[in-house]
Design an enzyme around this catalytic site. Sequence first.
Site, PDB file in Angstrom:
ATOM      1  N   LEU A  75      -3.028 -11.641  -6.275  1.00 32.66           N
ATOM      2  CA  LEU A  75      -2.084 -11.814  -7.381  1.00 32.66           C
ATOM      3  C   LEU A  75      -1.175 -10.598  -7.513  1.00 32.66           C
ATOM      4  O   LEU A  75      -0.015 -10.712  -7.895  1.00 32.66           O
ATOM      5  CB  LEU A  75      -2.844 -12.037  -8.694  1.00 32.66           C
ATOM      6  CG  LEU A  75      -3.648 -13.333  -8.795  1.00 32.66           C
ATOM      7  CD1 LEU A  75      -4.464 -13.336 -10.082  1.00 32.66           C
ATOM      8  CD2 LEU A  75      -2.729 -14.539  -8.739  1.00 32.66           C
ATOM      9  N   ASP A 124       0.807  -1.223   0.000  1.00 33.27           N
ATOM     10  CA  ASP A 124       0.000   0.000   0.000  1.00 33.27           C
ATOM     11  C   ASP A 124       0.840   1.272   0.000  1.00 33.27           C
ATOM     12  O   ASP A 124       0.335   2.352  -0.317  1.00 33.27           O
ATOM     13  CB  ASP A 124      -0.930   0.026   1.217  1.00 33.27           C
ATOM     14  CG  ASP A 124      -2.000  -1.057   1.142  1.00 33.27           C
ATOM     15  OD1 ASP A 124      -2.310  -1.513   0.031  1.00 33.27           O
ATOM     16  OD2 ASP A 124      -2.526  -1.438   2.202  1.00 33.27           O
TER      17      ASP A 124
END
Length: 421
Positions: A317, A163
């Site tokens: 993924l 993030d």
Amino acid sequence: MASIFAHGELRIGSSGETAARIGAQMTPRNLLVVQGGGPTQVLNATLAAIVGEAQAHGQFSRIFGARLGLKGFADGAAIDLGSLSPAVLDLLRAPPGAALGSSRAKPSADDLERFLARLRRHHIHDILFAGGNGTMLGAEAVSRHCLQSSYDVRVLGIPKTVDNDIAVTDRCPGYASAARYIAQSTRDLGQDVRSLPQPVSILETMGRSVGWLAAATAAGKRDEQDAPHLVYIPERPFHMDEFLASLDRIVSLQGWAIVAVAEGIRNRDGSFVYQVADPAQADPLQRPLTGGVAQFLADTVARRLGMRCRSEKPGLLGRSSMLHVSPQDLKDADLVGRAAVRGLLAGETGKMVSLLPLEDPGATGYAFVELSKVVEIERPIPASWTADGVIPVSDSFFQYLEPLIGSLVPYSAPLPVERLF
């Protein structure tokens, strides 16, 4: 990773032989490594760097790895890392995930007390926590609890998150590789959709409260027709009617569109555009599940605009594709691991390794910052890097991003569409 650790796992506290062996050392200096939070492509590269650097200095009697995070160690599970060979450490760098196992559990007072009891029993006076915001909070809690309990321990945090939202560091290992994945995938998705117009595909990225990954979807965009055509990030409020109007205009002009959205985009009032209401879907920190906004928006587009619309959600993924690992990310992952070991040996404690900007790295490329300046502070995309328009970030963002993700696969320009007959 089972083959690497097949003979190295031990249950601390359950083996009298282990306790006797550790207790037999007169003044052992033992190191504990903890992995926490969501895995990344390069978290194990940091672990390998820690172990390699610690072995090279030769000042630690034992190197333990906590199984399943802070709580797992409090429950008595650890792995022997000190005996790993250089060949095994090279292999350890390769796979994604968290080789030690991770967790998101917030430590309770009882967890901290049991954690401290394990430290005392096994003469552990150096601890490294590699993880995101929650892990830094756990590191700070352990450091404070040990200080209040008059137990001598050095604690350092190592940043890690796709993030990119940890405060007081230029970037977080894990972000560059995930950003490279989503940038390339968005470009590839555009090539697919323009071949057989859908006409709309909405791509969802991770990023509960920040848009670093969603903004990276535009890294390969060269002109107005390239994907993505609309990008939405939590740093700027989402307006449903404006979104639908913009999308309708783009599809009317070219017949198809790619939209990129961060999972945590918010309405003008601060509420999530979409979140799963079922409390059973909350994570261990009791945060509601935010994933699913792309499907929600796709349903809205189909209902209100009458357009066929797909949703795409790479999900895990995006943080586990080793084919998209960024070279700079691997360098950063190695650097923070080695820097943390050096910091412990130099007496640093209660701090986190902070990566300095690539254009101004100083002598080492890193510094140590107080954990108190990091915990419970999320780092959004700077306001000066956001912008109005269909791509909500400025050139400054892409100048920051480009050296982190490296080059994308080069594509030729679209073939001319003039009719010959």
